[in-house]
Enzyme design. Structure first.
Site, short mmCIF file in Angstrom:
data_model
loop_
_atom_site.label_atom_id
_atom_site.label_comp_id
_atom_site.label_asym_id
_atom_site.label_seq_id
_atom_site.Cartn_x
_atom_site.Cartn_y
_atom_site.Cartn_z
N ARG A 58 12.56 -12.33 15.27
CA ARG A 58 12.11 -12.12 13.90
C ARG A 58 13.23 -12.59 12.98
O ARG A 58 14.42 -12.43 13.30
CB ARG A 58 11.84 -10.62 13.63
CG ARG A 58 10.57 -10.09 14.26
CD ARG A 58 9.31 -10.64 13.59
NE ARG A 58 8.11 -10.02 14.11
CZ ARG A 58 7.36 -10.55 15.08
NH1 ARG A 58 7.69 -11.69 15.65
NH2 ARG A 58 6.25 -9.94 15.46
N GLU B 1 8.43 -15.63 5.60
CA GLU B 1 7.71 -16.76 6.17
C GLU B 1 6.50 -17.07 5.31
O GLU B 1 5.71 -16.16 5.06
CB GLU B 1 7.27 -16.45 7.61
CG GLU B 1 8.42 -16.42 8.57
CD GLU B 1 8.03 -15.93 9.96
OE1 GLU B 1 6.84 -15.61 10.17
OE2 GLU B 1 8.91 -15.84 10.81
N HIS C 109 6.76 -20.20 13.05
CA HIS C 109 6.41 -19.01 13.83
C HIS C 109 5.26 -19.32 14.81
O HIS C 109 4.15 -18.76 14.69
CB HIS C 109 6.02 -17.86 12.89
CG HIS C 109 6.19 -16.51 13.52
ND1 HIS C 109 6.56 -15.39 12.83
CD2 HIS C 109 6.01 -16.09 14.80
CE1 HIS C 109 6.61 -14.35 13.62
NE2 HIS C 109 6.28 -14.76 14.85
O1 LIG Z 1 5.35 -12.85 17.01
C1 LIG Z 1 4.62 -12.67 17.90
C2 LIG Z 1 4.37 -11.41 18.48
O2 LIG Z 1 4.83 -10.42 17.92
O3 LIG Z 1 3.72 -11.37 19.52
#
Ligand SMILES: O=CC(=O)O
Length: 549
Positions: free
Chosen positions: A465, A494, A513
């Site tokens: 993250r 983001e 992401h």
């Molecule tokens: O970011 C992706 C997840 O949390 O699976």
């Protein structure tokens, strides 16, 4: 000792490939049901699943279910298709599971496929899964029940770090390869999004429940024969659940969109027992929870739950589940992709190759090598471990830092060395990869001080993250060449504001992401979420529940 009547999953005239997904879901449901039947009050339970063709018995799966959500499976004497998991079992019996921490090989699909192949079965055949309880178990080590006569290995008491992973951005564009099901070759298992595998007869008749024999959730809020209601933001559009996933959900749930809920709050609020959270939506806040008196479960699609206030949700008596299994492989893949791309300056290289201004290629335009370099993995949960497995194939020296040390066998299997102090890892690594959950403890885990400890030739890769890194400190470190480069699949926020300094640095790669943004992963996440939600609604062991700390 057979169930009466035995649960049978019948898929006539389909190859295994056509039954992916449905089998997986059904198998896990059968296992869960068996667990419940066999041993309703205990934390462990077990059962047998037989895999038959119309001609022969192929396999017996013995399963132990634990409240830790691990499902350990024996498949006769076959070896793991990827030879990745060796357990403490005796040599003629290999065991592997569908999940962390023992799962090194992926999904139940792998197991089914391995069985299929091992029996030399090819082409179109009928496939039948029959569930039956195991003989009365004896107590295994650590109080775990073990099926007689040859018990599967007792589960270890492993660390259970749950690394975070990027949210998957759905993209079901490849409909030619089977729509949402896609064609996942080998590996983590290409589960079809729907039981109605493309072109094939449905393993589960349309509109029926995924798990034959599974009682529907008992509830006063549902009329006889009605499916339980799940709230979703929307179907399609910018933020809605992709249509293929909605079709999958519809097999098990009555879908209620936020718009429908708001338009008819009084009736809908009573019906809704679950919320499917896709791409962090709908937002789960107090107001919503207060308006859903019969809500039992929030099924998050994805592993990271930092967008959910677990304590607040739990105070409403609502459970939260996530999908750690579906995300592990694709997220590890993106970590490797970023590491390689950054090391070899792939993005820059592409730009040079296609630029209208390019006349020749500079001989002093160089990258660095991943092969043989030292990789430091911070967060050695299932994703981190899968990164290590991949890195091993690149002959990398692997260091890891984690709250809990992994078992010796696990370390040895990937050649990973534990660094109790993160400092040691930072100082020695050529590549540092972040694979931790975002929690108050990991917020800004990597700041100015930590960046200063890294080698000036090192690269930081973040697939967890954005907020795990102090972004201002990172900008400064990259501008001043404190470290060589960064490769980020996640940022904060983001997307970044378009004038953010990170966007103007040539030693940074940023991807939007996309750790789980694969056709396969989002389907698997939906399947996992469905299995979780159904388990809660049916009062059965929950494969992946997330608890507030
Ligand atoms: O970011 C992706 C997840 O949390 O699976």
């Amino acid at each position: 000792m057979l169930f009466s009547p035995p649960r049978t999953l019948q898929t006539s005239g389909q190859s295994l490939a056509d039954t992916r997904g449905s089998d997986t879901t059904q198998l896990s449901c059968c296992l869960l049901e068996l667990g419940q039947q066999q041993n309703p009050s205990d934390t462990q339970s077990m059962g047998n699943i037989e895999l038959r063709t119309s001609r022969q018995l192929l396999f017996t799966f013995s399963a132990m279910l634990y409240r830790t959500s691990s499902i350990f499976i024996h498949v006769g004497s076959q070896s793991c298709p990827k030879r990745m998991t060796t357990t403490r079992s005796s040599s003629d019996r290999m065991a592997w599971s569908t999940c962390h921490p023992l799962c090194k090989c992926g999904s139940m699909y792998d197991i089914l496929a391995a069985g299929w192949r091992a029996c030399g079965t090819t082409g179109m055949m009928a496939l039948e899964l029959t569930a039956s309880p195991l003989p009365r178990p004896s107590r295994g080590a650590g109080g775990h029940r073990a099926p007689a006569p040859r018990p599967p290995p007792s589960p270890p008491s492993p660390p259970r770090p749950e690394p975070s992973a990027p949210r998957g951005r759905p993209s079901l564009t490849d409909r030619s390869s089977g729509g949402a099901g896609g064609n996942r070759k080998g590996g983590h298992g290409g589960r079809s999004a729907s039981g109605t595998a493309r072109g094939g007869a449905a393993a589960i008749p349309r509109g029926s429940r995924a798990c034959p024999g599974l009682p529907r959730p008992r509830s006063q809020v549902m009329a006889e024969g009605e499916l339980p209601a799940v709230l979703i933001l929307d179907i399609g559009g910018t933020h809605g659940v992709l249509e293929d996933l909605a079709a999958l959900l519809k097999k098990h749930f009555q879908l209620i969109t936020m718009k429908e809920f708001l338009a008819n709050k009084e009736e809908m609020s009573k019906k809704i027992q679950s919320v499917f959270v896709f791409e962090c939506r709908p937002t789960i806040n107090r107001e919503l929870l207060e308006s859903l008196p019969n809500l039992k479960v929030i099924g998050n699609s994805g592993v990271g739950v930092d967008h959910l206030d677990l304590k607040m949700i739990s105070s409403f008596g609502v459970k939260v589940t996530n999908t750690p299994h579906a995300v592990a492989d694709p997220t590890a893949d993106i970590g490797m992709a970023l590491m390689l791309a950054s090391a070899r300056r792939l993005v820059e290289g592409c730009q040079i190759a296609v630029s209208p201004d390019t006349r020749s290629f500079a001989v002093d335009w160089l990258g660095v090598e991943v092969t043989g370099a030292t990789l430091g993995i911070i967060g050695m949960g299932s994703i981190g471990y899968k990164v290590a497995q991949r890195a091993r194939a690149f002959n990398m020296r692997i260091l890891y830092h984690n709250r809990n040390r992994r078992r010796k066998e696990e370390e040895e299997a990937v050649g990973a060395h534990y660094c109790a102090k993160m400092k040691d890892l930072l100082q020695q690594s050529d590549f540092v990869m972040l694979v931790v959950n975002l929690t108050p403890e990991t917020h800004k885990l990597i700041g100015k001080k930590e960046l200063g400890l890294m080698k000036p030739t090192a690269t930081l890769i973040n697939i967890s993250r954005g907020a795990v890194v102090d972004q201002d400190a990172l900008v400064e470190a990259l501008q001043n060449k404190v470290i060589r480069a960064a490769a980020l699949d996640v940022t904060y926020p983001e997307p970044l504001p378009r004038d953010h300094p990170l966007l103007n640095l040539n030693n940074v790669i940023i991807t939007p992401h996309i750790g789980t943004a694969t056709v396969q992963a989002i389907c698997m996440m939906a399947e996992e979420a469905i299995a979780n939600m159904l388990a809660v609604l049916n009062g059965r062991p929950i494969p992946s529940e997330v608890f507030p700390k």
